[in-house]
Design an enzyme around this catalytic site. Structure first.
Site, PDB file in Angstrom:
ATOM      1  N   GLN A  72       0.831  -1.208   0.000  1.00 30.20           N
ATOM      2  CA  GLN A  72       0.000   0.000   0.000  1.00 30.20           C
ATOM      3  C   GLN A  72       0.864   1.257   0.000  1.00 30.20           C
ATOM      4  OE1 GLN A  72      -3.122  -0.142   2.976  1.00 30.20           O
ATOM      5  NE2 GLN A  72      -3.389  -2.318   2.577  1.00 30.20           N
TER       6      GLN A  72
HETATM    7  N1  LIG Z   1      -5.954 -13.757 -11.845  1.00 28.22           N
HETATM    8  C1  LIG Z   1      -4.912 -13.762 -11.010  1.00 28.22           C
HETATM    9  N2  LIG Z   1      -5.055 -13.296  -9.781  1.00 28.22           N
HETATM   10  C2  LIG Z   1      -3.977 -13.327  -8.960  1.00 28.22           C
HETATM   11  C3  LIG Z   1      -2.723 -13.849  -9.366  1.00 28.22           C
HETATM   12  N3  LIG Z   1      -1.867 -13.737  -8.347  1.00 28.22           N
HETATM   13  C4  LIG Z   1      -2.550 -13.162  -7.336  1.00 28.22           C
HETATM   14  N4  LIG Z   1      -3.829 -12.917  -7.701  1.00 28.22           N
HETATM   15  C5  LIG Z   1      -4.885 -12.296  -6.902  1.00 28.22           C
HETATM   16  O1  LIG Z   1      -4.559 -10.951  -6.662  1.00 28.22           O
HETATM   17  C6  LIG Z   1      -5.107 -10.529  -5.430  1.00 28.22           C
HETATM   18  C7  LIG Z   1      -4.042  -9.856  -4.590  1.00 28.22           C
HETATM   19  O2  LIG Z   1      -3.081 -10.819  -4.222  1.00 28.22           O
HETATM   20  P1  LIG Z   1      -2.151 -10.613  -2.940  1.00 28.22           P
HETATM   21  O3  LIG Z   1      -1.146 -11.683  -2.962  1.00 28.22           O
HETATM   22  O4  LIG Z   1      -2.962 -10.462  -1.722  1.00 28.22           O
HETATM   23  O5  LIG Z   1      -1.495  -9.185  -3.292  1.00 28.22           O
HETATM   24  P2  LIG Z   1      -0.325  -8.445  -2.495  1.00 28.22           P
HETATM   25  O6  LIG Z   1       0.697  -8.056  -3.498  1.00 28.22           O
HETATM   26  O7  LIG Z   1       0.138  -9.264  -1.360  1.00 28.22           O
HETATM   27  O8  LIG Z   1      -1.062  -7.128  -1.982  1.00 28.22           O
HETATM   28  P3  LIG Z   1      -0.761  -6.270  -0.659  1.00 28.22           P
HETATM   29  O9  LIG Z   1      -0.660  -7.190   0.497  1.00 28.22           O
HETATM   30  O10 LIG Z   1      -1.921  -5.346  -0.546  1.00 28.22           O
HETATM   31  O11 LIG Z   1       0.506  -5.509  -0.903  1.00 28.22           O
HETATM   32  C8  LIG Z   1      -5.713 -11.770  -4.768  1.00 28.22           C
HETATM   33  O12 LIG Z   1      -7.100 -11.772  -5.008  1.00 28.22           O
HETATM   34  C9  LIG Z   1      -5.039 -12.915  -5.515  1.00 28.22           C
HETATM   35  O13 LIG Z   1      -5.829 -14.078  -5.562  1.00 28.22           O
HETATM   36  C10 LIG Z   1      -2.610 -14.364 -10.688  1.00 28.22           C
HETATM   37  O14 LIG Z   1      -1.565 -14.819 -11.146  1.00 28.22           O
HETATM   38  N5  LIG Z   1      -3.728 -14.283 -11.471  1.00 28.22           N
END
Ligand SMILES: Nc1nc2c(ncn2[C@@H]2O[C@H](COP(=O)(O)OP(=O)(O)OP(=O)(O)O)[C@@H](O)[C@H]2O)c(=O)[nH]1
Ligand SMILES: [Mg+2]
Length: 182
Positions: A72
């Site tokens: 974030q």
């Molecule tokens: N379609 C798709 N969705 C994905 C993929 N990888 C992650 N997601 C989705 O993207 C969303 C965010 O994933 P997170 O891993 O929580 O993202 P983050 O980078 O950790 O985000 P923050 O913790 O807010 O920094 C989730 O709903 C996941 O399921 C992918 O390869 N394809």
């Protein structure tokens, strides 16, 4: 002979008992926590990370500590707290979030230009390639304007959600880590 033995011992000891740290950064919603879960073989829905998640994992021959950070905007400054300890960076980009690829590039440049960010290999995951309108890895790189990077770096297209495309680039990263920094 004594010195050779000592260095071999230190290397083997270090590989087994002193896990190197992979720092995972990227904008919010890029897929960082999903990557950490996938590497642990865990399938579960994620929620936005507020602090960080750290896990010690086996990646091939290496024991590594994976540090998943919060993407974030208001908390990205906290990434620099971990730079000093990093032996590698995985930078995750949502290739389907076209409007924010430029911003993802700006944040990556800030890391690479930061005075405390060490000379370590960098793996960029152009994630969410399963989306039909996702930018290709080459388009992601152009959009992020990464130029004249002297550290070992690589970009790979991935679908972290299913694990598609992550094994080979992570193997590359681990090999690089054990070649560059002790
Ligand atoms: N379609 C798709 N969705 C994905 C993929 N990888 C992650 N997601 C989705 O993207 C969303 C965010 O994933 P997170 O891993 O929580 O993202 P983050 O980078 O950790 O985000 P923050 O913790 O807010 O920094 C989730 O709903 C996941 O399921 C992918 O390869 N394809
Ligand atoms: Mg997260």
């Amino acid at each position: 002979m004594g010195e050779l033995w000592s260095r071999t011992y230190q290397t083997v000891y270090g590989m087994i008992y002193d896990p190197k740290l992979i720092l995972v950064c990227g904008l919010d919603n890029a897929g960082k926590t999903c990557l950490l879960n996938r590497l642990q073989g865990i399938e579960r829905n994620t929620v936005p990370t507020l602090g960080f998640n750290a896990e010690t994992l086996q990646l091939g021959y290496a024991t590594v500590q994976v540090f998943d950070t919060c993407g974030q905007q208001t908390r990205r400054d906290s990434w620099s707290m971990f730079f000093h300890h990093a032996h590698a960076l995985v930078y995750v980009v949502d290739s389907n979030d076209i409007e924010r690829i430029y911003e993802a590039g700006t944040e990556l440049q800030k890391i690479l230009n930061h005075e405390n960010f060490p000379d370590v290999p960098v793996l960029i995951l152009a994630n969410k390639q399963d989306h039909p309108r996702a930018a290709t890895p080459a388009q992601v790189m152009r959009g992020m304007r990464l130029q004249r990077e002297t550290r070992p770096w690589r970009v790979a297209g991935t679908v972290v959600k299913t694990g598609e495309g992550i094994d080979e680039p992570l193997k590359w990263l681990v090999d690089q880590m054990w070649q560059t920094r002790t």
